[in-house]
Design a protein around this motif. Structure first.
Motif, PDB file in Angstrom:
ATOM      1  N   CYS A 255      24.307  34.101  39.532  1.00 21.76           N
ATOM      2  CA  CYS A 255      22.857  33.858  39.579  1.00 21.76           C
ATOM      3  C   CYS A 255      22.522  32.447  40.050  1.00 21.76           C
ATOM      4  N   ASP A 256      23.319  31.914  40.963  1.00 21.84           N
ATOM      5  CA  ASP A 256      23.031  30.584  41.511  1.00 21.84           C
ATOM      6  C   ASP A 256      22.476  30.657  42.938  1.00 21.84           C
ATOM      7  N   MET A 257      22.122  31.858  43.388  1.00 20.66           N
ATOM      8  CA  MET A 257      21.541  32.124  44.698  1.00 20.66           C
ATOM      9  C   MET A 257      22.515  31.842  45.844  1.00 20.66           C
ATOM     10  N   VAL A 258      23.809  31.881  45.556  1.00 22.40           N
ATOM     11  CA  VAL A 258      24.860  31.704  46.559  1.00 22.40           C
ATOM     12  C   VAL A 258      25.801  32.902  46.438  1.00 22.40           C
ATOM     13  N   ASP A 259      26.217  33.441  47.562  1.00 24.92           N
ATOM     14  CA  ASP A 259      27.124  34.593  47.572  1.00 24.92           C
ATOM     15  C   ASP A 259      28.562  34.130  47.333  1.00 24.92           C
ATOM     16  N   ASN A 260      28.898  33.895  46.072  1.00 26.41           N
ATOM     17  CA  ASN A 260      30.238  33.415  45.725  1.00 26.41           C
ATOM     18  C   ASN A 260      31.280  34.518  45.756  1.00 26.41           C
ATOM     19  N   CYS A 261      30.863  35.757  45.521  1.00 27.88           N
ATOM     20  CA  CYS A 261      31.793  36.888  45.518  1.00 27.88           C
ATOM     21  C   CYS A 261      32.145  37.355  46.925  1.00 27.88           C
ATOM     22  N   GLY A 262      31.252  37.100  47.876  1.00 26.66           N
ATOM     23  CA  GLY A 262      31.469  37.597  49.226  1.00 26.66           C
ATOM     24  C   GLY A 262      30.848  38.968  49.445  1.00 26.66           C
ATOM     25  N   ASP A 263      30.265  39.545  48.379  1.00 27.48           N
ATOM     26  CA  ASP A 263      29.596  40.845  48.502  1.00 27.48           C
ATOM     27  C   ASP A 263      28.231  40.828  47.801  1.00 27.48           C
ATOM     28  N   TRP A 264      27.774  39.655  47.400  1.00 25.82           N
ATOM     29  CA  TRP A 264      26.499  39.418  46.722  1.00 25.82           C
ATOM     30  C   TRP A 264      26.427  40.018  45.322  1.00 25.82           C
ATOM     31  N   SER A 265      27.517  40.572  44.797  1.00 25.39           N
ATOM     32  CA  SER A 265      27.439  41.192  43.473  1.00 25.39           C
ATOM     33  C   SER A 265      27.182  40.171  42.364  1.00 25.39           C
ATOM     34  N   ASP A 266      27.504  38.903  42.602  1.00 29.16           N
ATOM     35  CA  ASP A 266      27.232  37.864  41.606  1.00 29.16           C
ATOM     36  C   ASP A 266      25.750  37.488  41.566  1.00 29.16           C
ATOM     37  N   GLU A 267      24.952  38.029  42.467  1.00 31.73           N
ATOM     38  CA  GLU A 267      23.514  37.756  42.500  1.00 31.73           C
ATOM     39  C   GLU A 267      22.675  38.989  42.164  1.00 31.73           C
ATOM     40  N   GLU A 268      23.299  40.144  42.026  1.00 31.40           N
ATOM     41  CA  GLU A 268      22.576  41.366  41.697  1.00 31.40           C
ATOM     42  C   GLU A 268      22.114  41.340  40.244  1.00 31.40           C
ATOM     43  N   GLY A 269      20.919  41.791  40.008  1.00 34.85           N
ATOM     44  CA  GLY A 269      20.406  41.877  38.643  1.00 34.85           C
ATOM     45  C   GLY A 269      19.956  40.552  38.078  1.00 34.85           C
ATOM     46  N   CYS A 270      19.928  39.510  38.864  1.00 32.91           N
ATOM     47  CA  CYS A 270      19.504  38.196  38.380  1.00 32.91           C
ATOM     48  C   CYS A 270      17.982  38.134  38.327  1.00 32.91           C
ATOM     49  N   THR A 271      17.467  37.439  37.350  1.00 33.32           N
ATOM     50  CA  THR A 271      16.020  37.356  37.171  1.00 33.32           C
ATOM     51  C   THR A 271      15.448  36.027  37.643  1.00 33.32           C
ATOM     52  N   ASN A 272      16.276  35.156  38.194  1.00 27.98           N
ATOM     53  CA  ASN A 272      15.789  33.844  38.612  1.00 27.98           C
ATOM     54  C   ASN A 272      15.463  33.764  40.103  1.00 27.98           C
ATOM     55  N   ASN A 273      15.540  34.910  40.824  1.00 26.13           N
ATOM     56  CA  ASN A 273      15.235  34.882  42.249  1.00 26.13           C
ATOM     57  C   ASN A 273      14.800  36.254  42.739  1.00 26.13           C
ATOM     58  N   PHE A 274      14.207  36.249  43.915  1.00 26.72           N
ATOM     59  CA  PHE A 274      13.839  37.474  44.614  1.00 26.72           C
ATOM     60  C   PHE A 274      14.711  37.591  45.845  1.00 26.72           C
ATOM     61  N   TYR A 275      15.008  38.808  46.253  1.00 29.76           N
ATOM     62  CA  TYR A 275      15.738  39.030  47.500  1.00 29.76           C
ATOM     63  C   TYR A 275      14.743  39.428  48.576  1.00 29.76           C
ATOM     64  N   CYS A 276      14.712  38.696  49.675  1.00 30.86           N
ATOM     65  CA  CYS A 276      13.819  38.982  50.789  1.00 30.86           C
ATOM     66  C   CYS A 276      14.601  39.745  51.854  1.00 30.86           C
ATOM     67  N   ILE A 277      14.278  41.028  52.018  1.00 36.21           N
ATOM     68  CA  ILE A 277      14.992  41.883  52.962  1.00 36.21           C
ATOM     69  C   ILE A 277      14.811  41.412  54.403  1.00 36.21           C
ATOM     70  N   ALA A 278      13.586  41.036  54.773  1.00 33.89           N
ATOM     71  CA  ALA A 278      13.276  40.645  56.157  1.00 33.89           C
ATOM     72  C   ALA A 278      14.135  39.479  56.637  1.00 33.89           C
ATOM     73  N   SER A 279      14.339  38.490  55.770  1.00 29.64           N
ATOM     74  CA  SER A 279      15.116  37.308  56.190  1.00 29.64           C
ATOM     75  C   SER A 279      16.522  37.296  55.605  1.00 29.64           C
ATOM     76  N   ASN A 280      16.853  38.313  54.778  1.00 32.70           N
ATOM     77  CA  ASN A 280      18.160  38.409  54.140  1.00 32.70           C
ATOM     78  C   ASN A 280      18.500  37.125  53.365  1.00 32.70           C
ATOM     79  N   THR A 281      17.517  36.622  52.599  1.00 34.37           N
ATOM     80  CA  THR A 281      17.717  35.405  51.831  1.00 34.37           C
ATOM     81  C   THR A 281      17.251  35.603  50.395  1.00 34.37           C
ATOM     82  N   ARG A 282      17.667  34.719  49.536  1.00 34.38           N
ATOM     83  CA  ARG A 282      17.243  34.696  48.141  1.00 34.38           C
ATOM     84  C   ARG A 282      16.191  33.592  48.003  1.00 34.38           C
ATOM     85  N   ILE A 283      15.150  33.880  47.263  1.00 37.32           N
ATOM     86  CA  ILE A 283      14.061  32.932  47.055  1.00 37.32           C
ATOM     87  C   ILE A 283      13.913  32.713  45.560  1.00 37.32           C
ATOM     88  N   ALA A 284      13.958  31.461  45.124  1.00 34.88           N
ATOM     89  CA  ALA A 284      13.840  31.147  43.704  1.00 34.88           C
ATOM     90  C   ALA A 284      12.460  31.522  43.187  1.00 34.88           C
TER      91      ALA A 284
END
Length: 104
Positions: free
Chosen positions: A74-103
Motif C-alpha cells: 500500500c505504498d503506491m509502488v508496484d513492488n511485487c511486479g504484478d500490483w498485488s501489493d497495491e490491491e485492496g488498499c484504501t489509501n489510493n485510487f487506481y486510475c484506469i485511463a492513465s494506469n496510475t495510482r492517486i493518493a
C-alpha cells in the motif's frame, strides 16, 4: 524465542490487505535462512531471524508467489511486479485511463 506476526504499523496509511497466508514453500528462494513454524495450529509456515533471538514473518505473499515486506504494501509502488501489493488498499485510487495510482 519471540515471534512477531503482526503487520501493525507496516503499511503506509492503510490496513494491510493480508489475504494469502505464507506456507513453508512461499517466497521461493528469497529467504534461505528461514525457520519453519506452525501457524494458527493449521499449517506449516516460516519465520526468519531478525537478531537477538527474535523471529518475524512480516512478509506479504504476492500473487506471482514472490514476497515483499509489509512496509512495501500500500505504498503506491508496484513492488511485487504484478500490483498485488497495491490491491485492496484504501489509501489510493487506481486510475484506469492513465494506469496510475492517486493518493486519497
Amino acid at each position: 524465542m519471540d515471534l512477531l506476526f503482526s503487520c501493525s504499523g507496516r503499511c503506509s496509511s492503510s490496513p494491510c490487505p493480508v489475504t494469502r497466508p505464507l506456507s513453508y514453500d512461499s517466497c521461493g528462494g528469497q529467504f534461505p535462512d528461514r525457520v519453519y513454524s506452525i501457524a494458527d495450529y493449521k499449517h506449516l509456515t516460516f519465520v526468519t531471524p531478525s537478531g537477538d533471538d527474535t523471529y518475524h514473518n512480516d512478509y506479504f505473499l504476492c500473487r506471482n508467489k514472490g514476497c515483499v515486506t509489509y512496509d512495501k504494501v500500500c505504498d503506491m509502488v508496484d513492488n511485487c511486479g504484478d500490483w498485488s501489493d497495491e490491491e485492496g488498499c484504501t489509501n489510493n485510487f487506481y486510475c484506469i485511463a492513465s494506469n496510475t495510482r492517486i493518493a486519497k
